[in-house]
Design an enzyme around this catalytic site. Sequence first.
Site, short mmCIF file in Angstrom:
data_model
loop_
_atom_site.label_atom_id
_atom_site.label_comp_id
_atom_site.label_asym_id
_atom_site.label_seq_id
_atom_site.Cartn_x
_atom_site.Cartn_y
_atom_site.Cartn_z
N ALA A 75 37.57 12.83 31.59
CA ALA A 75 36.72 12.26 32.58
C ALA A 75 35.41 12.82 32.74
CB ALA A 75 37.56 12.86 34.09
N THR A 76 35.02 13.79 32.09
CA THR A 76 33.77 14.42 32.03
C THR A 76 32.86 13.21 31.10
OG1 THR A 76 34.32 16.61 32.48
CG2 THR A 76 32.40 16.17 31.14
N ASN A 155 38.38 17.25 44.00
CA ASN A 155 39.13 18.20 43.01
C ASN A 155 39.50 19.47 43.76
OD1 ASN A 155 36.33 18.15 42.36
ND2 ASN A 155 36.77 20.06 41.36
N SER A 203 41.30 10.47 33.64
CA SER A 203 41.77 11.39 32.75
C SER A 203 43.20 11.34 32.71
CB SER A 203 41.35 12.92 33.20
OG SER A 203 41.90 14.01 32.61
N ALA A 204 43.94 11.88 31.64
CA ALA A 204 45.09 11.96 31.25
C ALA A 204 45.94 13.28 31.65
CB ALA A 204 45.68 11.56 29.85
N THR A 243 36.63 7.25 15.87
CA THR A 243 38.24 6.87 15.74
C THR A 243 39.20 7.02 16.93
OG1 THR A 243 37.91 7.26 13.27
CG2 THR A 243 40.35 7.18 14.12
N CYS A 328 37.06 24.68 36.78
CA CYS A 328 35.80 24.56 35.90
C CYS A 328 34.99 25.54 36.09
CB CYS A 328 35.16 23.04 35.84
SG CYS A 328 36.43 21.75 35.58
#
Length: 404
Positions: A75-76, A155, A203-204, A243, A328
């Site tokens: 996400a960043t 968040n 984000s995963a 990739t 963070c």
Amino acid sequence: MTVKTPVYLDYAATTPVDKRVAEKMIPYLTETFGNPASNSHAFGWTAEEAVEKARADIAALINADPKEIVFTSGATESDNLAIKGAANFYKTKGKHLITVKTEHKAVLDTMRELERQGFEVTYLGVQENGLIDLEELKAAIRDDTILISIMWVNNEIGVVQNIPAIGEICRERKIAFHVDAAQACGKVPVDVEAAKIDLLSMSAHKVYGPKGIGALYVRRKPRVRLEAQMHGGGHERGFRSGTLPTHQIVGMGEAFRIAKEELAQDTAHYLKLRDIFLKGIEGIEEVYINGDLEHRAPNNLNVSFNFVEGESLIMAVKELAVSSGSACTSASLEPSYVLRALGRNDELAHSSLRITFGRMTTEEEVQFAAELIKSKIGKLRELSPLWEMFKDGIDLNSIEWAAH
């Protein structure tokens, strides 16, 4: 009640990878290892097929077209690509951007960088409940405003902004609308069509997927243009070269597929846990819930306990993995800028705990956490002369402290 400690209650920082997700990923590390961009043989074709299946599953969760999904490292990076990419593409139309003071650092620091490059940014304040005032947003819009960036779910305090209403305002004024949805996917229903969103960061690892993979939704109709930030082989329709990490993408796809399927049961589970926790800390005096309880992600509680130092509380409850603020920035001992924006004083901002539940959290763990916090608060307050004065009815604001 035997609970295995430490109990993990920091799901807003990261989540464990769901076992179903991990199983799906493993073959793409060892057997199906081809490069999705190798289009001259079966190894590449199989990998590409897996990537496209994941792209479709991610698009389905947010009601988008798979062609609108661009893979990033998280996400960043998605925030950076969306904000810098749109600002630089549309700068001939204007150089004014709007965001909110309580955004994630990935948005705020990107905006600061653009200010250094000559853009002008308006940082909106929030109300006491953490929500923005839509009238204030409308008043901040100028003729040269080209992008508005507002997160869906905060968040730290979990409040849910009225994204569809903001989307309506942006569409009416023909302004690109970016939403950081890292904390929203899998917690609240996300629909980019209904909410008229142009750019959406995902984000995963906040949704039981692997770390190091995310995506950016880029609207095609009406088309939103971006300037690439990562140059190279022209992957991802030129938006983001590099990739593609097939195994991580497969993991994100499966995580988002499960999130869509199990959203209702996850939500019910989170709300049940939240109620158990709130009931468990009932009776503690001077407790403040930070942020609106109605408009809130179901798995988030951010609570300030007056007359207790946040750091000492975290040390006292070392059987719990909780945080004071976002992962963070929790290394700095500054009070949370998000809580300061709500108007909380330094003492309350310093005495907060962020407790976030997850799919794997049990009712016993939450019960244990509430009881532990309750007993430790009592002990820490016994040590506090300020608490004693407060209990004696002394107005602490009226005291003039002597400087040493």
